[in-house]
Design a protein around this motif. Structure first.
Motif, PDB file in Angstrom:
ATOM      1  N   ARG A 149     -62.859  50.881  11.567  1.00  0.00           N
ATOM      2  CA  ARG A 149     -63.184  52.042  10.727  1.00  0.00           C
ATOM      3  C   ARG A 149     -63.109  51.676   9.250  1.00  0.00           C
ATOM      4  O   ARG A 149     -63.879  52.195   8.432  1.00  0.00           O
ATOM      5  N   TYR A 166     -63.979  48.898   7.937  1.00  0.00           N
ATOM      6  CA  TYR A 166     -65.258  48.247   7.628  1.00  0.00           C
ATOM      7  C   TYR A 166     -66.337  49.289   7.316  1.00  0.00           C
ATOM      8  O   TYR A 166     -67.061  49.182   6.319  1.00  0.00           O
ATOM      9  N   PHE A 167     -66.439  50.333   8.141  1.00  0.00           N
ATOM     10  CA  PHE A 167     -67.481  51.342   7.947  1.00  0.00           C
ATOM     11  C   PHE A 167     -67.204  52.246   6.747  1.00  0.00           C
ATOM     12  O   PHE A 167     -68.138  52.690   6.078  1.00  0.00           O
ATOM     13  N   LYS A 226     -72.222  48.758   7.482  1.00  0.00           N
ATOM     14  CA  LYS A 226     -73.163  49.603   8.219  1.00  0.00           C
ATOM     15  C   LYS A 226     -73.715  48.938   9.478  1.00  0.00           C
ATOM     16  O   LYS A 226     -74.539  49.531  10.162  1.00  0.00           O
ATOM     17  N   VAL A 286     -73.691  48.055  13.044  1.00  0.00           N
ATOM     18  CA  VAL A 286     -73.047  48.393  14.313  1.00  0.00           C
ATOM     19  C   VAL A 286     -73.022  47.191  15.249  1.00  0.00           C
ATOM     20  O   VAL A 286     -72.019  46.928  15.925  1.00  0.00           O
ATOM     21  N   SER A 324     -70.226  44.820  14.290  1.00  0.00           N
ATOM     22  CA  SER A 324     -68.931  45.326  14.754  1.00  0.00           C
ATOM     23  C   SER A 324     -68.761  45.112  16.259  1.00  0.00           C
ATOM     24  O   SER A 324     -67.662  44.810  16.727  1.00  0.00           O
ATOM     25  N   ALA A 367     -68.618  50.867  19.068  1.00  0.00           N
ATOM     26  CA  ALA A 367     -68.799  50.625  17.634  1.00  0.00           C
ATOM     27  C   ALA A 367     -69.673  51.707  17.000  1.00  0.00           C
ATOM     28  O   ALA A 367     -69.415  52.144  15.871  1.00  0.00           O
ATOM     29  N   TYR A 368     -70.693  52.148  17.721  1.00  0.00           N
ATOM     30  CA  TYR A 368     -71.554  53.213  17.209  1.00  0.00           C
ATOM     31  C   TYR A 368     -70.747  54.497  17.016  1.00  0.00           C
ATOM     32  O   TYR A 368     -70.908  55.207  16.014  1.00  0.00           O
ATOM     33  N   ALA A 405     -68.432  54.254  14.021  1.00  0.00           N
ATOM     34  CA  ALA A 405     -69.201  54.333  12.772  1.00  0.00           C
ATOM     35  C   ALA A 405     -69.487  55.779  12.372  1.00  0.00           C
ATOM     36  O   ALA A 405     -69.667  56.090  11.193  1.00  0.00           O
ATOM     37  N   ARG A 406     -69.510  56.681  13.356  1.00  0.00           N
ATOM     38  CA  ARG A 406     -69.872  58.072  13.079  1.00  0.00           C
ATOM     39  C   ARG A 406     -68.677  59.030  13.082  1.00  0.00           C
ATOM     40  O   ARG A 406     -68.741  60.102  12.494  1.00  0.00           O
TER      41      ARG A 406
END
Length: 376
Positions: A36, A38-39, A44, A46, A49, A109-110, A113-114
């Motif tokens: 987290r 990193y994002f 950005k 995915v 990651s 990872a997706y 990222a969200r």
């Protein structure tokens, strides 16, 4: 002598279980946080990651060499001169599991990222439901009313999070992307819930003795194929070309960017190594329980480090999850006590059964023989 060796083997396995639990704690608590990080600071990619979750597999080679030299020094006649234990069928099964793990890494990872870590961690706790279900189907895992109660509570806890998802949506992110990340994380939980029991099934079906060295080899093959899967995704997405530019634009600095990447690879390797080690020492269900029981730690760390919101829905979900954990462990304690009592009664059972058989034969014998037998 045989009993002494069995006791030593049992003690070593317990020690190995403790070590793997410790490794799993570090990987499970720190892995989501560093991803987290990193994002949050400009990362950005995915697929990158996803790649980093298993790219630390060279660490396993160190452990394998240690095991090899240990066998050689202690004169293992069967394997002291053998580096590779794995047979082709086991290699194929490990490779398939590796590809599935690579896809699971991408889904997770997706989601990270969200979603905030506190939310994604609570969703991942639902993987215990999938682990329990697939463990029942694949390895015939037995359930009690307490374990069923735990599964139900964890399912409800995950559902509560889905009722009000907009409250902790990061700034600048659309509701569509947030929901997509939510369901991708659920997918990751479901897939990993299938992978862990499949690993245990692979151990059970392997036509060779499962040693910890062999477990390390399985983990190595699994991570290599997962990394290859993610590497293909990175090539298609042109991630390798973008990495230098992204590193220069990283908010914490270019050197910190690469430090985060390397640390992420090592920490995530601890998670996978610990989880598969617990499966070897105990069961896939226990591995899933440990992953889920660390939820409050990750939850608290995410709120403290990243200043994430902690709404009422998360509080309810967390309470239900903890209730489920307590229910499961209470059931396991009762089950272990019951097993120990049954074990004691079974040791006395042969003597009783022999006496019963004797009197049954005596009852069927002629009267004269019964009198002689009773006198004797």
């Amino acid at each position: 002598m045989a009993e002494t060796e069995a006791q030593v083997s049992k003690t070593m396995k317990k020690s190995l279980l403790i070590v793997n639990c410790f490794i799993l704690v570090i990987g499970n608590c720190c892995g989501p946080l560093i991803m987290r990080l990193y994002f949050l600071h400009g990362g950005k990619r995915v697929w990158l990651s996803s790649f980093l979750q298993t790219a630390g597999f060279p660490v396993i080679l160190l452990f394998l060499f240690i095991c090899y030299f240990y066998r050689k020094q202690h004169g293992d006649d069967d394997h002291s001169s053998t580096i590779i234990f794995m047979k082709p069928p086991l290699f194929v099964a490990s490779a398939v599991l590796g590809i599935m793990t690579g896809f699971d890494d991408y889904l997770y990872a997706y989601g990270v990222a969200r979603l905030p870590v506190s939310t994604s961690s609570l969703i991942i706790a639902a993987q215990l439901v999938f682990i329990a279900g697939f463990a029942f189907l694949l390895v015939k895992q037995k359930f009690t009313s307490y374990s069923i109660n735990a599964v139900v509570l964890l399912t409800i806890g995950a559902a509560v999070l889905g009722l009000h998802t907009s409250g902790d949506r990061p700034a600048g992110e659309s509701k569509k992307d947030y929901l997509f990340g939510f369901f991708m994380t659920v997918g990751a939980a479901a897939l990993y819930g299938f992978i862990l029991p499949s690993v245990e099934l692979t151990y059970n079906k392997a036509r060779q003795a499962i040693t910890y060295t062999l477990v390390l080899e399985i983990q190595l093959v699994l991570c290599v194929f997962a990394t290859l899967f993610c590497t293909i995704g990175m090539l298609i997405n042109n991630d390798f070309k973008v990495i230098p530019r992204e590193a220069r634009q990283f908010e914490l600095g270019e050197s910190m960017y690469y430090l985060v990447a390397v640390s992420s690879a090592i920490i995530w390797q601890g998670f996978f190594l610990g989880s598969i080690g617990v499966v070897f020492c105990a069961s896939s269900l226990l591995s899933g329980i440990l992953i889920s029981v660390l939820l409050p730690v990750t939850e608290i760390l995410a709120v403290i480090i990243f200043k994430e919101k902690f709404q009422a829905e998360k509080g309810v979900s967390l309470a239900l999850s903890l209730w489920g954990f307590v229910s499961y462990f209470y059931g396991e304690m009762k089950q272990s006590k019951k097993k120990s009592k049954n074990h004691k009664s079974e040791t006395e059972l042969p003597q009783i059964s022999d006496q019963v058989k004797f009197y049954e034969r005596l009852h069927c014998a002629p009267t004269v023989y019964r009198k002689v037998a009773c006198i004797l």
